[in-house]
Design a protein around this motif. Structure first.
Motif, PDB file in Angstrom:
ATOM      1  N   LYS A 176       0.872  -1.179   0.000  1.00  0.00           N
ATOM      2  CA  LYS A 176       0.000   0.000   0.000  1.00  0.00           C
ATOM      3  C   LYS A 176       0.903   1.222   0.000  1.00  0.00           C
ATOM      4  CE  LYS A 176      -2.382   2.001   3.552  1.00  0.00           C
ATOM      5  NZ  LYS A 176      -3.358   2.064   4.642  1.00  0.00           N
ATOM      6  N   ASN A 212       2.281  -4.144   3.250  1.00  0.00           N
ATOM      7  CA  ASN A 212       1.147  -4.121   4.162  1.00  0.00           C
ATOM      8  C   ASN A 212       0.862  -5.576   4.530  1.00  0.00           C
ATOM      9  OD1 ASN A 212      -1.811  -4.347   4.838  1.00  0.00           O
ATOM     10  ND2 ASN A 212      -1.548  -2.132   4.814  1.00  0.00           N
ATOM     11  N   TRP A 244      -2.552   0.527  -4.225  1.00  0.00           N
ATOM     12  CA  TRP A 244      -2.255  -0.856  -3.844  1.00  0.00           C
ATOM     13  C   TRP A 244      -1.602  -1.605  -5.003  1.00  0.00           C
ATOM     14  CZ3 TRP A 244      -3.115  -3.216   0.867  1.00  0.00           C
ATOM     15  CH2 TRP A 244      -3.844  -2.480   1.798  1.00  0.00           C
TER      16      TRP A 244
END
Length: 101
Positions: A30, A35, A66
């Motif tokens: 992210k 993440n 993302w």
């Protein structure tokens, strides 16, 4: 593109000329940082079978970017990590205006 109210999933079709069983791992990034919340490791799958992460990325926020990265392991060697395209999270579109009657 994805909307803040949607979720993200990642998929891969691993292909190995020598092995029928493979393990697939997915890592999420992210805003260019790992993440770990939604990472999935060692999903067992069959050669040339569409495989998805088993965790849906949720809690998306407008402006976040993302990316999913996937790696296969055939019991002997690991593939390179392969990255998805970047996915930018957009506002959720407003519901259609309904006039009061």
């Amino acid at each position: 593109m994805a909307y803040a109210t949607s979720g993200l999933n990642c998929s891969a079709i691993p292909i190995d000329a020598e092995q029928t069983q493979l393990n697939i791992s997915f890592i999420w990034y992210k805003n260019n940082e790992k993440n770990y919340t939604f990472d999935t490791f060692n999903i067992s799958t069959t050669n040339a079978t569409l495989t998805y992460t088993n965790k849906l990325v949720n809690g998306l926020k407008k402006g976040d970017i993302w990316m999913c990265s996937v790696q296969a392991f055939d019991g002997y060697a690991y593939s390179d990590w392969i990255n998805s395209s970047f996915i930018t999270i957009l506002n959720t579109p407003p519901t259609q205006y309904q006039p009061l009657l």
